[in-house]
Design an enzyme around this catalytic site. Structure first.
Site, PDB file in Angstrom:
ATOM      1  CB  ILE A  15      -0.952   0.002   1.215  1.00 56.79           C
ATOM      2  CG1 ILE A  15      -1.927  -1.180   1.131  1.00 56.79           C
ATOM      3  CG2 ILE A  15      -1.733   1.321   1.293  1.00 56.79           C
ATOM      4  CD1 ILE A  15      -2.819  -1.351   2.363  1.00 56.79           C
ATOM      5  CG  ASP A  35       8.682  -0.612   5.221  1.00 57.11           C
ATOM      6  OD1 ASP A  35       9.037  -1.711   5.691  1.00 57.11           O
ATOM      7  OD2 ASP A  35       7.560  -0.439   4.719  1.00 57.11           O
ATOM      8  CE1 TYR A  88      -2.370 -12.105   9.630  1.00 57.40           C
ATOM      9  CE2 TYR A  88      -4.653 -12.774   9.393  1.00 57.40           C
ATOM     10  CZ  TYR A  88      -3.609 -11.950   9.044  1.00 57.40           C
ATOM     11  OH  TYR A  88      -3.825 -10.960   8.119  1.00 57.40           O
ATOM     12  CD  GLU A 124      -8.585 -11.370   9.076  1.00 63.36           C
ATOM     13  OE1 GLU A 124      -8.257 -11.225   7.881  1.00 63.36           O
ATOM     14  OE2 GLU A 124      -8.023 -12.136   9.845  1.00 63.36           O
ATOM     15  CE1 TYR A 166      -3.351  -7.910  10.183  1.00 68.57           C
ATOM     16  CE2 TYR A 166      -5.605  -8.523   9.603  1.00 68.57           C
ATOM     17  CZ  TYR A 166      -4.488  -7.717   9.422  1.00 68.57           C
ATOM     18  OH  TYR A 166      -4.531  -6.722   8.480  1.00 68.57           O
ATOM     19  CE  LYS A 170      -3.918  -4.218  10.910  1.00 69.73           C
ATOM     20  NZ  LYS A 170      -3.134  -3.008  10.610  1.00 69.73           N
ATOM     21  CB  VAL A 232      -8.411 -22.722   1.673  1.00 73.75           C
ATOM     22  CG1 VAL A 232      -8.652 -23.009   3.151  1.00 73.75           C
ATOM     23  CG2 VAL A 232      -6.917 -22.590   1.380  1.00 73.75           C
ATOM     24  CE1 TYR A 315      -7.109 -18.860   7.220  1.00 71.88           C
ATOM     25  CE2 TYR A 315      -8.734 -20.536   6.672  1.00 71.88           C
ATOM     26  CZ  TYR A 315      -8.152 -19.305   6.429  1.00 71.88           C
ATOM     27  OH  TYR A 315      -8.619 -18.521   5.415  1.00 71.88           O
ATOM     28  CG  ASP A 317     -11.855 -18.175   5.261  1.00 69.67           C
ATOM     29  OD1 ASP A 317     -11.435 -17.010   5.403  1.00 69.67           O
ATOM     30  OD2 ASP A 317     -11.823 -18.785   4.185  1.00 69.67           O
TER      31      ASP A 317
HETATM   32  C1  UGA Z   1      -6.319 -10.981   4.555  1.00 62.93           C
HETATM   33  C2  UGA Z   1      -6.049 -10.219   5.836  1.00 62.93           C
HETATM   34  O1  UGA Z   1      -6.210 -11.040   6.952  1.00 62.93           O
HETATM   35  C3  UGA Z   1      -6.922  -9.014   5.940  1.00 62.93           C
HETATM   36  O2  UGA Z   1      -6.587  -8.246   7.026  1.00 62.93           O
HETATM   37  C4  UGA Z   1      -6.773  -8.127   4.785  1.00 62.93           C
HETATM   38  O3  UGA Z   1      -7.657  -7.046   4.907  1.00 62.93           O
HETATM   39  C5  UGA Z   1      -7.068  -8.910   3.547  1.00 62.93           C
HETATM   40  O4  UGA Z   1      -6.244 -10.081   3.471  1.00 62.93           O
HETATM   41  C6  UGA Z   1      -6.797  -8.047   2.350  1.00 62.93           C
HETATM   42  O5  UGA Z   1      -6.100  -8.435   1.445  1.00 62.93           O
HETATM   43  O6  UGA Z   1      -7.324  -6.939   2.380  1.00 62.93           O
HETATM   44  P1  UGA Z   1      -8.021 -12.796   3.634  1.00 62.93           P
HETATM   45  O7  UGA Z   1      -8.929 -12.184   2.614  1.00 62.93           O
HETATM   46  O8  UGA Z   1      -8.626 -13.916   4.405  1.00 62.93           O
HETATM   47  O9  UGA Z   1      -7.551 -11.653   4.648  1.00 62.93           O
HETATM   48  O10 UGA Z   1      -6.667 -13.297   2.977  1.00 62.93           O
HETATM   49  P2  UGA Z   1      -6.297 -14.237   1.758  1.00 62.93           P
HETATM   50  O11 UGA Z   1      -5.065 -14.964   2.179  1.00 62.93           O
HETATM   51  O12 UGA Z   1      -6.188 -13.433   0.516  1.00 62.93           O
HETATM   52  O13 UGA Z   1      -7.461 -15.299   1.661  1.00 62.93           O
HETATM   53  C7  UGA Z   1      -8.672 -15.090   0.966  1.00 62.93           C
HETATM   54  C8  UGA Z   1      -9.392 -16.405   0.841  1.00 62.93           C
HETATM   55  O14 UGA Z   1      -8.687 -17.238  -0.095  1.00 62.93           O
HETATM   56  C9  UGA Z   1      -9.526 -17.236   2.109  1.00 62.93           C
HETATM   57  O15 UGA Z   1     -10.770 -17.877   2.094  1.00 62.93           O
HETATM   58  C10 UGA Z   1      -8.428 -18.280   1.972  1.00 62.93           C
HETATM   59  O16 UGA Z   1      -8.679 -19.452   2.692  1.00 62.93           O
HETATM   60  C11 UGA Z   1      -8.452 -18.519   0.480  1.00 62.93           C
HETATM   61  N1  UGA Z   1      -7.202 -19.047  -0.148  1.00 62.93           N
HETATM   62  C12 UGA Z   1      -6.010 -18.475   0.082  1.00 62.93           C
HETATM   63  C13 UGA Z   1      -7.297 -20.136  -1.013  1.00 62.93           C
HETATM   64  O17 UGA Z   1      -8.397 -20.706  -1.240  1.00 62.93           O
HETATM   65  N2  UGA Z   1      -6.162 -20.591  -1.622  1.00 62.93           N
HETATM   66  C14 UGA Z   1      -4.954 -20.039  -1.420  1.00 62.93           C
HETATM   67  O18 UGA Z   1      -3.965 -20.525  -2.030  1.00 62.93           O
HETATM   68  C15 UGA Z   1      -4.870 -18.947  -0.539  1.00 62.93           C
END
Ligand code: UGA
Length: 372
Positions: A15, A35, A88, A124, A166, A170, A232, A315, A317
């Site tokens: 960002i 940073d 996390y 989140e 996390y 936050k 996932v 974990y 979701d």
């Molecule tokens: C993350 C952070 O925890 C948030 O704080 C943040 O706001 C957010 O990213 C963001 O990018 O803004 P999350 O959306 O859960 O939250 O993060 P991802 O790792 O991008 O996961 C999104 C979804 O994809 C989840 O359901 C995860 O289980 C799934 N996923 C992830 C897959 O199905 N396959 C993968 O290889 C990786």
């Protein structure tokens, strides 16, 4: 008019790098950036309007490192965070350290000096939707899943599910900022990003980082390296995806309207771009086939994997994230504009240009016009 002096903690991340692009383009800001790394902003390091300091800002050194810059700063933007869900559950202490302990002294300092703090939180903090806990879970009633800044409860799972380290860190920082505002008069703005996607997000493991990045980079890595994309828990979770350029517009709107931005928490997202993760995988295959001109990507293998296996125990979701955006529209005059398909095209073109050279993607499309 004199330049506005902005401190950015975490200026070298995803960002921060986009924000710095825009602030330097605007030409009316002088930036004091901090940073642990600077490769995402390397092209700006010689710019006289960017004063970069490398190193971690933590609870122990905040005062000594930041105080001199704070004496003359107009505002502080705090972006530093560990924000990959894999961390996390694997490194919960680091997650709490980074997102609360390393950060709260900055809040103290801003309160002491009366400096406006713009803090990047996260969608989140809402946790899971209320709807997801109901026995007849259906998403029929928007009141049980839409997220309104000052109304919706923050619903974290149990302590043993460390996914929530996390979100709780936050959320506690948000509460700390708010308490400093109500008791000590800290001028603040908090924004909650909803899955901001774009160039330079995260890293590709084994190339420019280690660990498990967020879903965009995981799916890109799978396609770049001819491995299956992994869904996932069947990819039923939903996300509302926001283009990074739109998101930066929102931060710029806060800077343009301080009196409207101050004392408020904003959801910054794009509710029109909602998708399940399974559908996101399908779209990314299509988009990548178009970018590379290689039809085989349309059939790129997708497999499902349990969250326990993918992330390890602990974990859980977030099922769905639908932001109410009334406040951002009313006070910032901001709405997101870029649709999901366009967001994925722009983002994936960057990933292709940045990473595909050293892998077996031969048939490259015309990459002209891709932003670095
Ligand atoms: C993350 C952070 O925890 C948030 O704080 C943040 O706001 C957010 O990213 C963001 O990018 O803004 P999350 O959306 O859960 O939250 O993060 P991802 O790792 O991008 O996961 C999104 C979804 O994809 C989840 O359901 C995860 O289980 C799934 N996923 C992830 C897959 O199905 N396959 C993968 O290889 C990786």
């Amino acid at each position: 008019m004199a330049n506005r002096r902005v401190i950015i903690v975490g200026c070298g991340g995803y960002i921060g790098s986009h924000l710095i692009d825009r602030l330097l383009e605007d030409n009316s800001f002088e930036i004091f950036g901090f940073d642990i790394s600077s490769h995402k902003i390397a092209r700006h390091l010689g710019n006289p309007k960017l004063h970069f300091t490398e190193g971690l800002i933590d609870a122990g050194n905040t005062e000594t490192v930041l105080r001199p810059a704070l004496e003359t700063a107009d505002l502080v933007i705090s972006l530093a965070a560990v924000c990959q869900p894999a961390e996390y559950v694997k490194n919960p202490l680091l997650t709490i350290q980074s997102n609360f302990i390393d950060a709260y002294r900055l809040v103290d300092l801003c309160a002491k000096t009366g400096t406006w703090l713009i803090h990047a939180s996260t969608c989140e903090v809402y946790g899971r939707t209320i709807d997801s806990y109901l026995p007849d879970h259906s998403y029929d009633d928007p009141r049980l899943f839409e997220q309104i800044e000052d109304e919706t409860p923050l619903v974290m799972g149990p302590v043993v599910n460390q996914r929530w380290t996390y979100a709780t860190a936050k959320a506690l920082l948000e509460r700390y900022i708010y308490a400093n505002h109500t008791e000590l008069g800290l001028p603040f703005t908090i924004f909650r990003p909803y899955n901001w996607f774009g160039p330079r997000m995260d890293f590709i493991p084994g190339r420019d980082g280690e660990g498990v990045p967020r879903v965009l980079a995981c799916f890109m890595k799978a396609m770049l390296e001819d491995q299956p994309m992994q869904l996932v828990d069947d990819g039923t979770a939903r996300r509302t995806i926001t283009y990074i350029g739109d998101a930066i517009d929102a931060i710029m709107a806060m800077l343009a309207r301080p009196e409207r931005a101050k004392s408020r928490i904003f959801n910054i997202g794009n509710r029109d771009n909602e998708t399940t993760i399974a559908d996101l995988a399908l779209m990314m295959r299509e988009v990548y086939a178009e970018i590379t001109g290689l039809e085989r990507y349309r059939e790129h293998p997708i497999e499902t994997v349990g969250s326990g296996e993918f992330y390890g125990p602990g974990y859980e979701d977030c099922d769905r994230r639908v932001p109410d955006l009334t406040r951002a529209e009313r006070h910032l005059g901001w709405t997101a504009k870029v649709g999901l398909r366009e967001t994925m095209e722009r983002t994936m073109r960057y990933f292709h240009a940045a990473y595909a050279d050293d892998v077996a993607v031969k048939d490259r499309s015309d990459l002209a016009g891709i932003s670095p």
